[in-house]
Motif scaffolding. Structure first.
Motif, PDB file in Angstrom:
ATOM      1  N   LYS A   1       0.833  -1.207   0.000  1.00 23.68           N
ATOM      2  CA  LYS A   1       0.000   0.000   0.000  1.00 23.68           C
ATOM      3  C   LYS A   1       0.868   1.256   0.000  1.00 23.68           C
ATOM      4  O   LYS A   1       0.599   2.214  -0.726  1.00 23.68           O
ATOM      5  CB  LYS A   1      -0.914   0.008   1.224  1.00 23.68           C
ATOM      6  CG  LYS A   1      -1.993  -1.053   1.193  1.00 23.68           C
ATOM      7  CD  LYS A   1      -2.849  -0.972   2.449  1.00 23.68           C
ATOM      8  CE  LYS A   1      -3.888  -2.082   2.469  1.00 23.68           C
ATOM      9  NZ  LYS A   1      -4.693  -2.070   3.708  1.00 23.68           N
ATOM     10  N   ASP A   2       1.919   1.253   0.821  1.00 22.55           N
ATOM     11  CA  ASP A   2       2.788   2.421   0.896  1.00 22.55           C
ATOM     12  C   ASP A   2       3.500   2.689  -0.425  1.00 22.55           C
ATOM     13  O   ASP A   2       3.711   3.839  -0.804  1.00 22.55           O
ATOM     14  CB  ASP A   2       3.824   2.241   2.015  1.00 22.55           C
ATOM     15  CG  ASP A   2       3.192   2.293   3.398  1.00 22.55           C
ATOM     16  OD1 ASP A   2       2.065   2.828   3.518  1.00 22.55           O
ATOM     17  OD2 ASP A   2       3.813   1.805   4.355  1.00 22.55           O
ATOM     18  N   LEU A   3       3.882   1.609  -1.128  1.00 20.42           N
ATOM     19  CA  LEU A   3       4.534   1.781  -2.425  1.00 20.42           C
ATOM     20  C   LEU A   3       3.631   2.543  -3.389  1.00 20.42           C
ATOM     21  O   LEU A   3       4.060   3.463  -4.080  1.00 20.42           O
ATOM     22  CB  LEU A   3       4.892   0.414  -3.013  1.00 20.42           C
ATOM     23  CG  LEU A   3       6.114  -0.281  -2.416  1.00 20.42           C
ATOM     24  CD1 LEU A   3       6.145  -1.749  -2.809  1.00 20.42           C
ATOM     25  CD2 LEU A   3       7.384   0.412  -2.850  1.00 20.42           C
ATOM     26  N   MET A   4       2.360   2.178  -3.437  1.00 19.32           N
ATOM     27  CA  MET A   4       1.431   2.846  -4.350  1.00 19.32           C
ATOM     28  C   MET A   4       1.122   4.277  -3.899  1.00 19.32           C
ATOM     29  O   MET A   4       1.049   5.191  -4.715  1.00 19.32           O
ATOM     30  CB  MET A   4       0.143   2.051  -4.472  1.00 19.32           C
ATOM     31  CG  MET A   4       0.286   0.748  -5.228  1.00 19.32           C
ATOM     32  SD  MET A   4       0.672   0.936  -7.004  1.00 19.32           S
ATOM     33  CE  MET A   4       2.434   0.681  -6.994  1.00 19.32           C
ATOM     34  N   GLU A   5       0.941   4.472  -2.602  1.00 25.09           N
ATOM     35  CA  GLU A   5       0.644   5.815  -2.107  1.00 25.09           C
ATOM     36  C   GLU A   5       1.811   6.766  -2.355  1.00 25.09           C
ATOM     37  O   GLU A   5       1.621   7.928  -2.709  1.00 25.09           O
ATOM     38  CB  GLU A   5       0.304   5.764  -0.617  1.00 25.09           C
ATOM     39  CG  GLU A   5      -1.055   5.121  -0.354  1.00 25.09           C
ATOM     40  CD  GLU A   5      -1.315   4.883   1.120  1.00 25.09           C
ATOM     41  OE1 GLU A   5      -0.495   5.309   1.963  1.00 25.09           O
ATOM     42  OE2 GLU A   5      -2.347   4.249   1.434  1.00 25.09           O
ATOM     43  N   GLY A   6       3.023   6.275  -2.195  1.00 25.38           N
ATOM     44  CA  GLY A   6       4.189   7.115  -2.416  1.00 25.38           C
ATOM     45  C   GLY A   6       4.323   7.555  -3.858  1.00 25.38           C
ATOM     46  O   GLY A   6       4.751   8.669  -4.149  1.00 25.38           O
ATOM     47  N   SER A   7       3.933   6.687  -4.798  1.00 20.94           N
ATOM     48  CA  SER A   7       4.066   7.032  -6.213  1.00 20.94           C
ATOM     49  C   SER A   7       3.198   8.213  -6.592  1.00 20.94           C
ATOM     50  O   SER A   7       3.562   9.036  -7.433  1.00 20.94           O
ATOM     51  CB  SER A   7       3.728   5.824  -7.084  1.00 20.94           C
ATOM     52  OG  SER A   7       2.370   5.463  -6.919  1.00 20.94           O
ATOM     53  N   ALA A   8       2.034   8.319  -5.985  1.00 31.14           N
ATOM     54  CA  ALA A   8       1.119   9.420  -6.318  1.00 31.14           C
ATOM     55  C   ALA A   8       1.619  10.757  -5.792  1.00 31.14           C
ATOM     56  O   ALA A   8       1.106  11.801  -6.178  1.00 31.14           O
ATOM     57  CB  ALA A   8      -0.268   9.129  -5.762  1.00 31.14           C
ATOM     58  N   ASP A   9       2.638  10.734  -4.926  1.00 29.54           N
ATOM     59  CA  ASP A   9       3.188  11.969  -4.376  1.00 29.54           C
ATOM     60  C   ASP A   9       4.261  12.592  -5.256  1.00 29.54           C
ATOM     61  O   ASP A   9       4.762  13.675  -4.963  1.00 29.54           O
ATOM     62  CB  ASP A   9       3.784  11.711  -2.981  1.00 29.54           C
ATOM     63  CG  ASP A   9       2.704  11.362  -1.969  1.00 29.54           C
ATOM     64  OD1 ASP A   9       1.544  11.760  -2.178  1.00 29.54           O
ATOM     65  OD2 ASP A   9       3.033  10.688  -0.974  1.00 29.54           O
TER      66      ASP A   9
END
Length: 198
Positions: free
Chosen positions: A102-110
Motif C-alpha cells: 500500500k505504501d509503495l502505491m501511495e508514495g508514487s502518487a506523491d
C-alpha cells in the motif's frame, strides 16, 4: 520516460508502526541485463544514484532493516522496442508486506506531476498465492500528459514497483488499461530479479 523514473523513485517509501519482529534475510534483488526472457534490455542501472535516495528515505523507518535499493530502466527489444519497463525496489528485512504494498502505491502518487487516474487495488494473479497492488497514474511533465500503469509486490525481504509504459497505454483511457496482465508481468519480473542469499 524520465517522468516514470521520478514517479517510481518517489514511491519506494515503506512505513509502518507495527511492533512485530523482523524476518530473517533470505532473499535479495539483483539487476539483470534483461527481463521477461530477454524481451527488455537494461538501459540504465540507477541503483547507485536514484537508488541512494530510496535507501536514505527508508533506512530509519521503524519497519525496515538493512535496505538496499535496485532501480533500473529497461527498453523493449524487437516488436517491443517502443516499450519501457522501470523497476524501483528494495531488499532487506521488512515488517508487514501488505502494508508495504500500500505504501509503495501511495508514495508514487506523491511524485511531482503525478495524479491518480485509476485507484490502487489488490490483484492476485491466477495460479499465484502472491498479491500485488496496482494502479494507473497520470503524469504531466513538460506539457506532456501520459498514463503510467504500476504494480507493486512486497514480501519479507523484497519489494518493488514495476511500471510498464507502451505507446498504447500512454494515451488510452486509463480505465481500459489491463492491470490484471500487468500484475502477472510484475510477478514474472519478481521471479527474474529475486534470488536466494548465499
Amino acid at each position: 520516460m524520465g517522468a516514470v523514473i521520478v514517479i517510481l523513485v518517489a514511491l519506494a517509501v515503506i512505513g509502518s508502526t507495527t511492533d512485530a519482529g523482523f524476518p530473517e534475510a533470505k532473499y535479495r534483488l539483483r539487476m539483470p541485463g534483461t527481463l521477461l526472457n530477454g524481451t527488455y534490455k537494461l538501459a540504465q542501472d540507477l541503483s547507485d544514484t536514484a537508488g541512494r535516495k530510496v535507501v536514505e528515505e527508508n533506512k530509519n523507518r521503524s519497519n525496515v532493516r538493512d535496505p538496499k535499493a535496485v532501480v533500473g530502466q529497461f527498453n523493449g527489444r524487437g516488436t517491443f522496442s517502443r516499450n519501457a519497463l522501470v523497476v524501483s525496489g528494495m531488499y532487506g528485512r521488512f515488517k508487514d508486506p501488505g502494508e508495504a504494498r500500500k505504501d509503495l502505491m501511495e508514495g508514487s502518487a506523491d511524485a511531482d506531476g503525478a495524479s491518480v487516474a485509476v485507484p490502487a487495488r489488490d490483484i492476485t494473479p491466477k495460479g499465484s498465492d502472491l498479491t500485488v497492488r496496482c494502479q494507473v497514474l497520470k503524469s504531466s511533465q513538460n506539457g506532456v500528459t501520459s498514463n503510467v500503469p504500476l504494480c507493486a509486490w512486497a514480501d519479507d525481504n523484497t519489494g518493488a514497483a514495476v511500471g510498464l509504459v507502451t505507446p498504447e497505454s500512454a494515451t488510452q483511457d486509463p480505465d481500459d488499461i489491463d492491470l490484471d496482465k500487468l500484475a502477472e508481468t510484475t510477478l514474472r519480473v519478481r521471479e527474474e530479479m529475486r534470488e536466494p542469499i548465499g
